[in-house]
Design a protein around this motif. Sequence first.
Motif, mmCIF file in Angstrom:
data_model
loop_
_atom_site.group_PDB
_atom_site.id
_atom_site.type_symbol
_atom_site.label_atom_id
_atom_site.label_comp_id
_atom_site.label_asym_id
_atom_site.label_seq_id
_atom_site.Cartn_x
_atom_site.Cartn_y
_atom_site.Cartn_z
ATOM 1 N N ARG A 42 36.612 40.013 34.967
ATOM 2 C CA ARG A 42 36.137 40.070 36.347
ATOM 3 C C ARG A 42 36.310 38.686 36.940
ATOM 4 N N ASP A 43 36.444 38.630 38.267
ATOM 5 C CA ASP A 43 36.703 37.372 38.951
ATOM 6 C C ASP A 43 35.412 36.837 39.551
ATOM 7 N N ASN A 93 32.888 38.037 42.643
ATOM 8 C CA ASN A 93 31.600 38.547 42.164
ATOM 9 C C ASN A 93 31.510 40.065 42.316
ATOM 10 N N ASN A 94 32.604 40.720 41.995
ATOM 11 C CA ASN A 94 32.584 42.170 42.160
ATOM 12 C C ASN A 94 32.332 42.845 40.826
ATOM 13 N N ASN A 95 32.207 44.135 40.893
ATOM 14 C CA ASN A 95 31.919 44.907 39.694
ATOM 15 C C ASN A 95 33.144 45.649 39.182
ATOM 16 N N ASP A 96 34.270 45.404 39.801
ATOM 17 C CA ASP A 96 35.505 46.056 39.424
ATOM 18 C C ASP A 96 36.072 45.353 38.204
ATOM 19 N N MET A 97 35.795 45.876 37.038
ATOM 20 C CA MET A 97 36.247 45.262 35.802
ATOM 21 C C MET A 97 37.660 45.757 35.485
ATOM 22 N N PHE A 143 40.686 46.192 32.929
ATOM 23 C CA PHE A 143 40.906 46.283 31.494
ATOM 24 C C PHE A 143 42.389 46.157 31.165
#
Lengths: 115, 115
Positions: free
Chosen positions: B94-95, B99-103, B105
Motif C-alpha cells: 500500500r502507498d 493512505n488508501n485501503n487498496d492493497m 498483491f
Amino acid sequence: EAGVTQFPSHSVIEKGQTVTLRCDPISGHDNLYWYRRVMGKEIKFLLHFVKESKQDESGMPNNRFLAERTGGTYSTLKVQPAELEDSGVYFCASSPIGGASDTQYFGPGTRLTVL
Amino acid sequence: AQSVAQPEDQVNVAEGNPLTVKCTYSVSGNPYLFWYVQYPNRGLQFLLKYITGDNLVKGSYGFEAEFNKSQTSFHLKKPSALVSDSALYFCAVRDFLYNNNDMRFGAGTRLTVKP
C-alpha cells in the motif's frame, strides 16, 4: 476470537444464473474488504466498506456485481447474471481501524465456478 | 499507483536449506509492505509487515523479510525451510502517500519444500 468466515466455500453455477456470497468479518471490525483472484493471477481489490458505507468501490468490475453490508455487520456480494469470466476465488478481509498501515485479516475464500 | 511483482511463480528448496521468496514493488510515496501465506484449502494468513523503522522485519513461523529501499524489494526469507512451509506466498503493498485501503498483491509464488 473467531476469524473471518465466508459462505459458501465453493459454488458452481451456470452462466446467466445469480450467486450470492457472504462474509462475516471479525467481530468489532468496522472495515470490510472484498478481493478476487482469477486463476493464477494476482489478488485484486474489489471494494471496501466502513461499517455499512461503501468507502471505495473502484475495483468492482461492472454493474453485475452488487455488494451490501446492511447494519454494518456481515456483507454479501451478489453476481447477477454471472458470466464465465467471473470464475475465481473471492476473498473477504476485515480490519479494525482502516488506514494504509492496518493489517487486514482474510477469510478462506469462496471458489466460484461459472460454467 | 502502487504495484507489486513476484518474479518467480515457483520456488523449490530442500528441507533444512534457507529459502527466499522475492518481491519488488513500485509506489509513488513510501510503501507499506505485507507478506501473506495461503496453505491448501485455507485463507490468506498474515505473516509480517513493514511500516517503518528497522529494515529487517520478523514475523510468524520463523519468517523474516528485509526492506530494501534502493532496490525497491521486500524479499521473504527463512534460515531453515520446513516441509510444512510449502504453500502459496503473496506479497502486497500500500502507498503511504495515498493512505488508501487498496492493497495491491503480487501474483503469488508457490513454495515447495522437499524432504
